[in-house]
Design a protein around this motif. Structure first.
Motif, PDB file in Angstrom:
ATOM      1  N   THR A 100       0.808  -1.217   0.000  1.00 41.27           N
ATOM      2  CA  THR A 100       0.000   0.000   0.000  1.00 41.27           C
ATOM      3  C   THR A 100       0.841   1.267   0.000  1.00 41.27           C
ATOM      4  N   ASP A 101       2.102   1.160   0.404  1.00 43.42           N
ATOM      5  CA  ASP A 101       2.969   2.335   0.404  1.00 43.42           C
ATOM      6  C   ASP A 101       3.263   2.764  -1.038  1.00 43.42           C
ATOM      7  N   PRO A 102       3.006   4.031  -1.392  1.00 41.59           N
ATOM      8  CA  PRO A 102       3.188   4.471  -2.787  1.00 41.59           C
ATOM      9  C   PRO A 102       4.621   4.337  -3.291  1.00 41.59           C
ATOM     10  N   THR A 103       5.582   4.699  -2.452  1.00 39.89           N
ATOM     11  CA  THR A 103       6.983   4.614  -2.866  1.00 39.89           C
ATOM     12  C   THR A 103       7.401   3.173  -3.077  1.00 39.89           C
ATOM     13  N   LEU A 104       6.996   2.329  -2.142  1.00 37.92           N
ATOM     14  CA  LEU A 104       7.353   0.923  -2.231  1.00 37.92           C
ATOM     15  C   LEU A 104       6.653   0.246  -3.405  1.00 37.92           C
ATOM     16  N   SER A 105       5.396   0.604  -3.644  1.00 36.45           N
ATOM     17  CA  SER A 105       4.670  -0.001  -4.766  1.00 36.45           C
ATOM     18  C   SER A 105       5.278   0.405  -6.107  1.00 36.45           C
ATOM     19  N   ALA A 106       5.797   1.639  -6.185  1.00 37.51           N
ATOM     20  CA  ALA A 106       6.467   2.068  -7.416  1.00 37.51           C
ATOM     21  C   ALA A 106       7.730   1.260  -7.656  1.00 37.51           C
ATOM     22  N   LEU A 107       8.461   0.966  -6.592  1.00 33.91           N
ATOM     23  CA  LEU A 107       9.668   0.142  -6.716  1.00 33.91           C
ATOM     24  C   LEU A 107       9.321  -1.282  -7.120  1.00 33.91           C
ATOM     25  N   VAL A 108       8.239  -1.802  -6.552  1.00 35.05           N
ATOM     26  CA  VAL A 108       7.813  -3.163  -6.894  1.00 35.05           C
ATOM     27  C   VAL A 108       7.418  -3.247  -8.370  1.00 35.05           C
ATOM     28  N   ARG A 109       6.663  -2.248  -8.852  1.00 34.11           N
ATOM     29  CA  ARG A 109       6.259  -2.243 -10.257  1.00 34.11           C
ATOM     30  C   ARG A 109       7.471  -2.157 -11.182  1.00 34.11           C
ATOM     31  N   THR A 110       8.445  -1.328 -10.803  1.00 32.84           N
ATOM     32  CA  THR A 110       9.652  -1.207 -11.617  1.00 32.84           C
ATOM     33  C   THR A 110      10.416  -2.522 -11.666  1.00 32.84           C
ATOM     34  N   TYR A 111      10.513  -3.172 -10.510  1.00 30.72           N
ATOM     35  CA  TYR A 111      11.212  -4.457 -10.446  1.00 30.72           C
ATOM     36  C   TYR A 111      10.504  -5.516 -11.286  1.00 30.72           C
ATOM     37  N   GLU A 112       9.173  -5.583 -11.158  1.00 33.28           N
ATOM     38  CA  GLU A 112       8.420  -6.592 -11.901  1.00 33.28           C
ATOM     39  C   GLU A 112       8.457  -6.324 -13.402  1.00 33.28           C
ATOM     40  N   ASN A 113       8.382  -5.041 -13.789  1.00 28.74           N
ATOM     41  CA  ASN A 113       8.432  -4.705 -15.217  1.00 28.74           C
ATOM     42  C   ASN A 113       9.783  -5.051 -15.839  1.00 28.74           C
ATOM     43  N   SER A 114      10.834  -5.037 -15.014  1.00 25.55           N
ATOM     44  CA  SER A 114      12.161  -5.384 -15.537  1.00 25.55           C
ATOM     45  C   SER A 114      12.312  -6.883 -15.759  1.00 25.55           C
ATOM     46  N   ARG A 115      11.434  -7.653 -15.134  1.00 30.31           N
ATOM     47  CA  ARG A 115      11.520  -9.109 -15.239  1.00 30.31           C
ATOM     48  C   ARG A 115      10.500  -9.692 -16.211  1.00 30.31           C
TER      49      ARG A 115
END
Length: 199
Positions: free
Chosen positions: A18-33
């Protein structure tokens, strides 16, 4: 400040971020994979193919007489594939730790119906295959390998109570695996009993 917070954050499988900063990092990580690189997928299948060839060669040259039969090899690979498919589904749809996967069941079955040498070979094979489902996590991989090998090697063929010995071998492999997990966790991350019980 947010950088320090996210550096210490751990996201468990199935957890809602739910944290916006953390969710942005998660999306970036998943999009790279995703989607995975073509070379990555090809390399993974090359590993699977080579390991399967080695297993077939082992069964034809070293296994007991029934281990060299084509139907035995097909049965072993079919069971392995069914187990891997089931394990993948469990990991995708649940938050269950991969350490709960009964990896030793295939080596035990092989030791029961073929021989312990083939069971040991299948222990290495199924451990490597299953470890690939969790990106070859070192802790999980070591636990998979040790529990599978202990299960196959501790199985006693020369007994009339082979079914009962399946339970003994399975329990022994689980016990050894728990000690190996504690030791490996301490080596890589540091073992914390309270944190493990909290999970």
């Amino acid at each position: 400040a947010s950088r320090l917070i996210t550096a210490d954050s751990t996201i468990e499988r199935g957890e809602l971020v739910t944290d916006p900063t953390l969710s942005a990092l998660v999306r970036t990580y998943e999009n790279s994979r995703r989607p995975p690189r073509t070379t990555h997928v090809a390399a993974q299948w090359v590993v699977y193919f080579v390991l399967s060839l080695v297993a077939c060669a082992y069964m034809r040259r070293i296994s007991a007489k029934n281990g060299a039969l084509l139907r035995t090899q097909v049965a072993l690979f079919a069971l392995s594939f069914a187990f891997l498919l089931g394990a993948k589904i469990v990991l995708l749809v649940s938050a269950l730790s991969p350490l709960f996967l009964p990896v030793a069941i295939i080596p035990l079955w092989t030791s029961l119906h073929v021989d312990r040498r083939t069971g040991s070979m299948m222990a290495v094979l199924i451990s490597l295959f299953t470890s690939s489902l969790v990106v070859y996590d070192p802790i999980v991989s070591v636990v998979f390998l040790i529990t599978s090998c202990v299960a196959a090697l501790s199985f006693k063929m020369a007994t009339r109570k082979r079914n009962a010995f399946l339970l003994v071998s399975g329990a022994l492999s689980g016990l050894v695996g728990s000690f190996v997990y504690v030791a490996t966790k301490e080596i890589f991350d540091g073992f914390d009993l309270d944190a493990e019980l909290a999970e």
